[in-house]
Design a protein around this motif. Sequence first.
Motif, PDB file in Angstrom:
ATOM      1  N   GLY A  34       0.904  -0.985  -0.156  1.00  0.00           N
ATOM      2  CA  GLY A  34      -0.033  -0.005   0.102  1.00  0.00           C
ATOM      3  C   GLY A  34       0.824   1.255   0.076  1.00  0.00           C
ATOM      4  O   GLY A  34       2.096   1.111   0.262  1.00  0.00           O
ATOM      5  N   LEU A  35       0.261   2.272  -0.224  1.00  0.00           N
ATOM      6  CA  LEU A  35       0.954   3.564  -0.033  1.00  0.00           C
ATOM      7  C   LEU A  35       0.348   4.276   1.261  1.00  0.00           C
ATOM      8  O   LEU A  35      -0.667   4.496   1.465  1.00  0.00           O
ATOM      9  CB  LEU A  35       0.506   4.353  -1.533  1.00  0.00           C
ATOM     10  CG  LEU A  35       0.882   5.940  -1.544  1.00  0.00           C
ATOM     11  CD1 LEU A  35       2.473   5.487  -2.059  1.00  0.00           C
ATOM     12  CD2 LEU A  35       0.345   6.577  -2.672  1.00  0.00           C
ATOM     13  N   MET A  36       1.606   4.716   1.876  1.00  0.00           N
ATOM     14  CA  MET A  36       1.276   5.467   3.264  1.00  0.00           C
ATOM     15  C   MET A  36       1.808   6.922   3.011  1.00  0.00           C
ATOM     16  O   MET A  36       3.005   7.178   2.480  1.00  0.00           O
ATOM     17  CB  MET A  36       1.969   4.808   4.304  1.00  0.00           C
ATOM     18  CG  MET A  36       1.594   3.495   4.737  1.00  0.00           C
ATOM     19  SD  MET A  36       2.502   2.628   6.047  1.00  0.00           S
ATOM     20  CE  MET A  36       1.858   3.584   7.281  1.00  0.00           C
ATOM     21  N   VAL A  53       4.675   0.979   0.837  1.00  0.00           N
ATOM     22  CA  VAL A  53       5.001  -0.062   2.042  1.00  0.00           C
ATOM     23  C   VAL A  53       4.855  -1.613   1.298  1.00  0.00           C
ATOM     24  O   VAL A  53       3.518  -1.758   0.790  1.00  0.00           O
ATOM     25  CB  VAL A  53       4.149  -0.021   3.263  1.00  0.00           C
ATOM     26  CG1 VAL A  53       4.479  -0.923   4.300  1.00  0.00           C
ATOM     27  CG2 VAL A  53       4.509   1.681   3.517  1.00  0.00           C
ATOM     28  N   ARG A  54       5.641  -2.554   1.482  1.00  0.00           N
ATOM     29  CA  ARG A  54       5.304  -3.903   1.114  1.00  0.00           C
ATOM     30  C   ARG A  54       5.789  -4.992   2.422  1.00  0.00           C
ATOM     31  O   ARG A  54       6.584  -4.747   2.705  1.00  0.00           O
ATOM     32  CB  ARG A  54       6.092  -4.257   0.000  1.00  0.00           C
ATOM     33  CG  ARG A  54       5.568  -3.546  -1.348  1.00  0.00           C
ATOM     34  CD  ARG A  54       6.307  -4.096  -2.555  1.00  0.00           C
ATOM     35  NE  ARG A  54       6.218  -3.203  -3.574  1.00  0.00           N
ATOM     36  CZ  ARG A  54       4.933  -3.253  -4.451  1.00  0.00           C
ATOM     37  NH1 ARG A  54       4.027  -3.912  -4.140  1.00  0.00           N
ATOM     38  NH2 ARG A  54       4.791  -2.534  -5.264  1.00  0.00           N
ATOM     39  N   MET A  55       4.532  -5.603   2.922  1.00  0.00           N
ATOM     40  CA  MET A  55       4.744  -6.279   4.171  1.00  0.00           C
ATOM     41  C   MET A  55       4.755  -7.842   3.789  1.00  0.00           C
ATOM     42  O   MET A  55       3.672  -8.261   3.105  1.00  0.00           O
ATOM     43  CB  MET A  55       3.788  -6.025   5.215  1.00  0.00           C
ATOM     44  CG  MET A  55       3.737  -6.687   6.537  1.00  0.00           C
ATOM     45  SD  MET A  55       2.598  -5.883   7.454  1.00  0.00           S
ATOM     46  CE  MET A  55       3.604  -5.370   8.909  1.00  0.00           C
ATOM     47  N   GLU A  62       7.590 -14.687  12.108  1.00  0.00           N
ATOM     48  CA  GLU A  62       8.633 -13.338  11.614  1.00  0.00           C
ATOM     49  C   GLU A  62       8.120 -13.048  10.164  1.00  0.00           C
ATOM     50  O   GLU A  62       7.224 -13.640   9.506  1.00  0.00           O
ATOM     51  CB  GLU A  62       9.932 -13.928  11.539  1.00  0.00           C
ATOM     52  CG  GLU A  62      10.592 -14.387  12.623  1.00  0.00           C
ATOM     53  CD  GLU A  62      11.892 -14.920  12.493  1.00  0.00           C
ATOM     54  OE1 GLU A  62      11.952 -15.815  11.500  1.00  0.00           O
ATOM     55  OE2 GLU A  62      12.728 -14.726  13.491  1.00  0.00           O
ATOM     56  N   GLY A  63       8.546 -11.821   9.744  1.00  0.00           N
ATOM     57  CA  GLY A  63       8.111 -11.243   8.729  1.00  0.00           C
ATOM     58  C   GLY A  63       9.145  -9.932   8.516  1.00  0.00           C
ATOM     59  O   GLY A  63       9.945  -9.783   9.182  1.00  0.00           O
ATOM     60  N   PHE A  64       8.786  -9.240   7.402  1.00  0.00           N
ATOM     61  CA  PHE A  64       9.692  -7.887   7.204  1.00  0.00           C
ATOM     62  C   PHE A  64       8.893  -7.082   6.183  1.00  0.00           C
ATOM     63  O   PHE A  64       7.822  -7.397   5.468  1.00  0.00           O
ATOM     64  CB  PHE A  64      10.774  -8.220   6.389  1.00  0.00           C
ATOM     65  CG  PHE A  64      10.976  -8.747   4.945  1.00  0.00           C
ATOM     66  CD1 PHE A  64      10.778  -7.956   3.994  1.00  0.00           C
ATOM     67  CD2 PHE A  64      10.874 -10.243   4.829  1.00  0.00           C
ATOM     68  CE1 PHE A  64      10.624  -8.489   2.620  1.00  0.00           C
ATOM     69  CE2 PHE A  64      10.686 -10.825   3.423  1.00  0.00           C
ATOM     70  CZ  PHE A  64      10.710  -9.908   2.208  1.00  0.00           C
ATOM     71  N   TYR A  65       8.994  -5.752   6.223  1.00  0.00           N
ATOM     72  CA  TYR A  65       8.265  -4.989   5.400  1.00  0.00           C
ATOM     73  C   TYR A  65       9.481  -4.048   4.924  1.00  0.00           C
ATOM     74  O   TYR A  65      10.264  -3.615   5.470  1.00  0.00           O
ATOM     75  CB  TYR A  65       7.234  -4.113   6.075  1.00  0.00           C
ATOM     76  CG  TYR A  65       7.537  -3.197   7.282  1.00  0.00           C
ATOM     77  CD1 TYR A  65       7.974  -2.018   6.871  1.00  0.00           C
ATOM     78  CD2 TYR A  65       7.642  -3.668   8.673  1.00  0.00           C
ATOM     79  CE1 TYR A  65       8.019  -0.968   8.154  1.00  0.00           C
ATOM     80  CE2 TYR A  65       7.684  -2.878   9.722  1.00  0.00           C
ATOM     81  CZ  TYR A  65       7.993  -1.613   9.571  1.00  0.00           C
ATOM     82  OH  TYR A  65       8.275  -0.678  10.474  1.00  0.00           O
ATOM     83  N   ILE A  66       8.967  -3.522   3.645  1.00  0.00           N
ATOM     84  CA  ILE A  66       9.992  -2.771   2.813  1.00  0.00           C
ATOM     85  C   ILE A  66       9.433  -1.431   2.759  1.00  0.00           C
ATOM     86  O   ILE A  66       8.131  -1.077   2.431  1.00  0.00           O
ATOM     87  CB  ILE A  66      10.156  -3.221   1.384  1.00  0.00           C
ATOM     88  CG1 ILE A  66      10.749  -4.707   1.248  1.00  0.00           C
ATOM     89  CG2 ILE A  66      11.104  -2.353   0.432  1.00  0.00           C
ATOM     90  CD1 ILE A  66      10.733  -5.337   0.302  1.00  0.00           C
TER      91      ILE A  66
END
Length: 155
Positions: A34-36, A53-55, A62-66
């Motif tokens: 999405g766009l924040m 933002v990409r999650m 666990e995970g990560f976001y870009i």
Amino acid sequence: MKRLIMIVVMCFIAGFLFYLHQHKQSLSGFNCSGLMVMKANTFPGTYSYVVDVRMYFTNAAEGFYILNGTFSANDKTYELQRIKHFSYQLKNDKDLYEIIITKENISTFDNTLKRLADQILMPLGSSFLPQMKRIDKNALLLNMLYSPYFICTAT
């Protein structure tokens, strides 16, 4: 009559066990994007950011976001390109999770000052409590409590 009661009780138990299984099922494989956009006046000054933002949820915990975009503070604009790794765990039966930032990779193109990023973009060790509710087996509704909802899909 006893058989009917026994069947109803067994159906109730089976339904309850199915609910628990679905409710606590891993979020692994879900991806969100999405766009924040945010602008705020705070004690340190005025800041804003426009970030893609990409999650990604990589496993059951666990995970990560870009984050990729721009960050502006006090009339100066910076490039923002970083990956934040996190752990997550279910906190209650209302789909409230705790996400804790565990690691951060900052691109060489990212020139956002550390003191600014730490005030606004959650430094290492910080946590937040989003609500993550399953819509069905392939979709997840993620509410960050202060921003719009994200809809995540399983891949």
